[in-house]
Design a protein around this motif. Structure first.
Motif, PDB file in Angstrom:
ATOM      1  N   PRO A 122      14.776  -9.877  -5.169  1.00 17.72           N
ATOM      2  CA  PRO A 122      14.088  -9.221  -4.044  1.00 17.72           C
ATOM      3  C   PRO A 122      13.209  -8.071  -4.506  1.00 17.72           C
ATOM      4  O   PRO A 122      13.473  -7.440  -5.529  1.00 17.72           O
ATOM      5  CB  PRO A 122      15.250  -8.714  -3.186  1.00 17.72           C
ATOM      6  N   LEU A 123      12.168  -7.804  -3.724  1.00 15.49           N
ATOM      7  CA  LEU A 123      11.325  -6.640  -3.975  1.00 15.49           C
ATOM      8  C   LEU A 123      12.062  -5.384  -3.504  1.00 15.49           C
ATOM      9  O   LEU A 123      13.004  -5.465  -2.710  1.00 15.49           O
ATOM     10  CB  LEU A 123       9.997  -6.787  -3.233  1.00 15.49           C
ATOM     11  N   PRO A 124      11.643  -4.213  -3.954  1.00 13.61           N
ATOM     12  CA  PRO A 124      12.299  -2.973  -3.521  1.00 13.61           C
ATOM     13  C   PRO A 124      12.295  -2.833  -2.005  1.00 13.61           C
ATOM     14  O   PRO A 124      11.312  -3.172  -1.336  1.00 13.61           O
ATOM     15  CB  PRO A 124      11.467  -1.874  -4.187  1.00 13.61           C
ATOM     16  N   ALA A 125      13.384  -2.326  -1.457  1.00 13.87           N
ATOM     17  CA  ALA A 125      13.512  -2.188  -0.007  1.00 13.87           C
ATOM     18  C   ALA A 125      12.417  -1.316   0.587  1.00 13.87           C
ATOM     19  O   ALA A 125      11.989  -1.537   1.724  1.00 13.87           O
ATOM     20  CB  ALA A 125      14.889  -1.618   0.332  1.00 13.87           C
ATOM     21  N   SER A 126      11.948  -0.335  -0.165  1.00 20.84           N
ATOM     22  CA  SER A 126      10.935   0.581   0.361  1.00 20.84           C
ATOM     23  C   SER A 126       9.619  -0.128   0.679  1.00 20.84           C
ATOM     24  O   SER A 126       8.814   0.378   1.461  1.00 20.84           O
ATOM     25  CB  SER A 126      10.677   1.706  -0.650  1.00 20.84           C
ATOM     26  N   ARG A 127       9.411  -1.291   0.096  1.00 17.67           N
ATOM     27  CA  ARG A 127       8.155  -2.010   0.316  1.00 17.67           C
ATOM     28  C   ARG A 127       8.256  -3.044   1.428  1.00 17.67           C
ATOM     29  O   ARG A 127       7.282  -3.732   1.733  1.00 17.67           O
ATOM     30  CB  ARG A 127       7.733  -2.693  -0.991  1.00 17.67           C
ATOM     31  N   ALA A 128       9.411  -3.162   2.049  1.00 14.57           N
ATOM     32  CA  ALA A 128       9.631  -4.220   3.037  1.00 14.57           C
ATOM     33  C   ALA A 128       8.628  -4.210   4.189  1.00 14.57           C
ATOM     34  O   ALA A 128       8.097  -5.268   4.549  1.00 14.57           O
ATOM     35  CB  ALA A 128      11.056  -4.151   3.576  1.00 14.57           C
ATOM     36  N   PRO A 129       8.318  -3.041   4.815  1.00 14.21           N
ATOM     37  CA  PRO A 129       7.374  -3.095   5.945  1.00 14.21           C
ATOM     38  C   PRO A 129       6.016  -3.680   5.572  1.00 14.21           C
ATOM     39  O   PRO A 129       5.498  -4.548   6.282  1.00 14.21           O
ATOM     40  CB  PRO A 129       7.267  -1.621   6.365  1.00 14.21           C
ATOM     41  N   SER A 130       5.435  -3.240   4.456  1.00 12.43           N
ATOM     42  CA  SER A 130       4.125  -3.761   4.077  1.00 12.43           C
ATOM     43  C   SER A 130       4.213  -5.208   3.606  1.00 12.43           C
ATOM     44  O   SER A 130       3.276  -5.990   3.809  1.00 12.43           O
ATOM     45  CB  SER A 130       3.484  -2.889   2.998  1.00 12.43           C
ATOM     46  N   VAL A 131       5.338  -5.601   2.991  1.00 12.28           N
ATOM     47  CA  VAL A 131       5.489  -6.985   2.542  1.00 12.28           C
ATOM     48  C   VAL A 131       5.409  -7.951   3.716  1.00 12.28           C
ATOM     49  O   VAL A 131       4.874  -9.057   3.585  1.00 12.28           O
ATOM     50  CB  VAL A 131       6.813  -7.161   1.770  1.00 12.28           C
ATOM     51  N   THR A 132       5.929  -7.557   4.880  1.00  9.90           N
ATOM     52  CA  THR A 132       5.856  -8.454   6.038  1.00  9.90           C
ATOM     53  C   THR A 132       4.405  -8.822   6.350  1.00  9.90           C
ATOM     54  O   THR A 132       4.099  -9.973   6.655  1.00  9.90           O
ATOM     55  CB  THR A 132       6.491  -7.813   7.292  1.00  9.90           C
ATOM     56  N   GLY A 133       3.519  -7.841   6.266  1.00 10.44           N
ATOM     57  CA  GLY A 133       2.121  -8.109   6.552  1.00 10.44           C
ATOM     58  C   GLY A 133       1.472  -9.004   5.514  1.00 10.44           C
ATOM     59  O   GLY A 133       0.850 -10.022   5.837  1.00 10.44           O
ATOM     60  N   TRP A 134       1.638  -8.647   4.244  1.00  9.36           N
ATOM     61  CA  TRP A 134       0.981  -9.427   3.204  1.00  9.36           C
ATOM     62  C   TRP A 134       1.569 -10.828   3.106  1.00  9.36           C
ATOM     63  O   TRP A 134       0.857 -11.794   2.783  1.00  9.36           O
ATOM     64  CB  TRP A 134       1.064  -8.701   1.867  1.00  9.36           C
ATOM     65  N   ALA A 135       2.864 -10.978   3.382  1.00 10.28           N
ATOM     66  CA  ALA A 135       3.461 -12.310   3.363  1.00 10.28           C
ATOM     67  C   ALA A 135       2.929 -13.170   4.506  1.00 10.28           C
ATOM     68  O   ALA A 135       2.753 -14.384   4.357  1.00 10.28           O
ATOM     69  CB  ALA A 135       4.988 -12.217   3.440  1.00 10.28           C
ATOM     70  N   MET A 136       2.675 -12.558   5.671  1.00 10.36           N
ATOM     71  CA  MET A 136       2.049 -13.306   6.761  1.00 10.36           C
ATOM     72  C   MET A 136       0.680 -13.822   6.356  1.00 10.36           C
ATOM     73  O   MET A 136       0.322 -14.970   6.625  1.00 10.36           O
ATOM     74  CB  MET A 136       1.909 -12.416   8.011  1.00 10.36           C
TER      75      MET A 136
END
Length: 409
Positions: free
Chosen positions: A279-293
């Motif tokens: 998994p990627l670092p938890a701190s990056r989770a909000p932005s990852v949702t956008g880029w993964a979309m």
């Protein structure tokens, strides 16, 4: 080497988290399979696919309306597991009733039962996920949400496959009954989960209003962005099954529509598996949702220029691979951005909005049947790309996360 469950569970292998995974797998397999089983059941009992479609809509649409209520009941409960179990049992009963009544009496009792099941539906998705962090070691939620995302992928493949195989072997009524039984077993297993300590529940009891979760979403900038972008991003993908069918028909191989959708599900499974192990670092989770979309939409955009069905299937699988990290990061981000007192409400509202937008997207896609298939696929790709870029940019530098962390205490 420790398994993923052993790496994240609070109580050791085979305890709380393992039971959670069993409960979630059973309930979500029933949820996913019902969308196929109900259509087949309606065709068998009434001869009308249209009735089947409206039955599925009756099951899905109440999710968004009931989400705040289900969330508030769980957030206020001294024994959240029992509330979740009761709602999942209601979902199971709502699936079982049409098996007994459809084709033997008027349609309205079946529709009413499915509407009640739909109102219980938020417990199956956002409700269960919202409590997952309470079964994991602090700091290990990232991998736990990866496992949860993996379950969604497995249910997305297993549910329709189970419904189709049982319907072919024993009839649509038996298939729907098996799914209802699976949800019932999921409810029984959910009742055994140890959510949370009584003291924490007592602090919350009586203090959560019906609209407190919605108010938190409106008030907190990052939570608002996360909820709106991930919901809007489902408009296009909601019509993907329709477009996959159109692509297969255009290639004179209508049976290959299932292959295209299976490619998406298989890709999501692989993506979830990769996230669970690395998994990627938890701190990056909000932005990852956008880029993964956005990463979900880009292969679909490329597919608009492709005429080969096998190449299109590969691109569909690549799109699905982005969906695994997206789901895991979304759960983790919601958990980070939600105050403890309204966490379940926020999860259920977010999940309900996604389901509603997906259903709306499927309905809107029905009006594009006269357009070229490439244009239909473009419309599917646009919403996750646009919503993903907006979410990725706006959530890269969070503003409100600190205040919510303080509220969780």
């Amino acid at each position: 080497m420790a398994s993923p469950v052993e790496q994240v569970t609070r109580l050791g292998p085979g305890t709380g988290l393992a039971r959670y995974l069993v409960a979630a797998a059973l309930a979500r397999t029933a949820d996913e399979g019902a969308r196929v089983a109900l259509i087949v059941l309606a065709l068998d009992r009434t001869g009308s696919a249209a009735i089947g479609g409206t039955m599925v809509a009756t099951l899905l649409i109440p999710h968004v309306a009931a989400a705040p209520l289900i969330g508030a009941l769980v957030d206020r409960a001294r024994r959240p597991a029992m509330v979740l179990a009761g709602a999942i049992a209601g979902f199971a009963a709502g699936l079982a009733i049409p098996v007994a009544l459809l084709g033997h009496t008027s349609l309205w009792p079946s529709y009413l039962a499915l509407a009640v099941a739909g109102c219980c539906g938020p417990a199956v998705t956002g409700g269960l996920t919202s409590r997952l962090s309470e079964l994991t070691e602090p700091g290990r939620e990232t991998r736990a949400y990866g496992l949860d995302s993996l379950l969604y992928s497995v249910a997305g493949m297993a549910g329709p496959a189970l419904a189709g195989m049982v319907a072919a072997a024993a009839g649509p009524g038996v298939a729907t009954g098996v799914l209802a039984a699976a949800a019932g077993l999921g409810a029984v297993t959910t009742a055994t989960l140890g959510f949370p300590a009584a003291g924490a529940a007592e602090r919350r009891a009586g203090s959560v209003g019906l609209w407190d979760g919605a108010h938190a979403i409106v008030k907190e900038r990052d939570l608002r962005v996360l909820t709106l972008t991930t919901a809007f991003g489902q408009l296009g993908p909601g019509g993907l099954a329709i477009v996959a069918t159109a692509l297969a028909v255009a290639a004179h191989r209508p049976a290959r529509a299932g292959l295209l959708l299976s490619a998406v599900a298989a890709g999501a499974f692989a993506g979830s598996l990769v996230w669970t192990w690395r998994p990627l670092p938890a701190s990056r989770a909000p932005s990852v949702t956008g880029w993964a979309m956005s990463a979900f939409g880009l292969p679909l955009l490329l597919a608009t220029a492709v005429r080969s069905l096998p190449v299109t299937a590969v691109l569909f699988a690549l799109a699905g691979a982005a969906n695994g990290p997206f789901t895991a990061a979304l759960f983790l981000a919601r958990n980070q951005l939600s105050a403890e007192a309204v966490r379940t409400q926020i999860f259920t509202i977010g999940a309900g909005m996604k389901v509603a937008c997906s259903a709306l997207g499927a309905g809107l896609m029905g009006f594009t049947a006269h357009l070229p298939v490439s244009v239909q696929l473009l419309l599917v790709a646009v919403s996750p790309i646009a919503a993903g870029v907006a979410g990725g940019v706006l959530l890269t530098r969070p503003h409100s996360r600190g205040s919510l962390r303080g509220a969780r205490g």
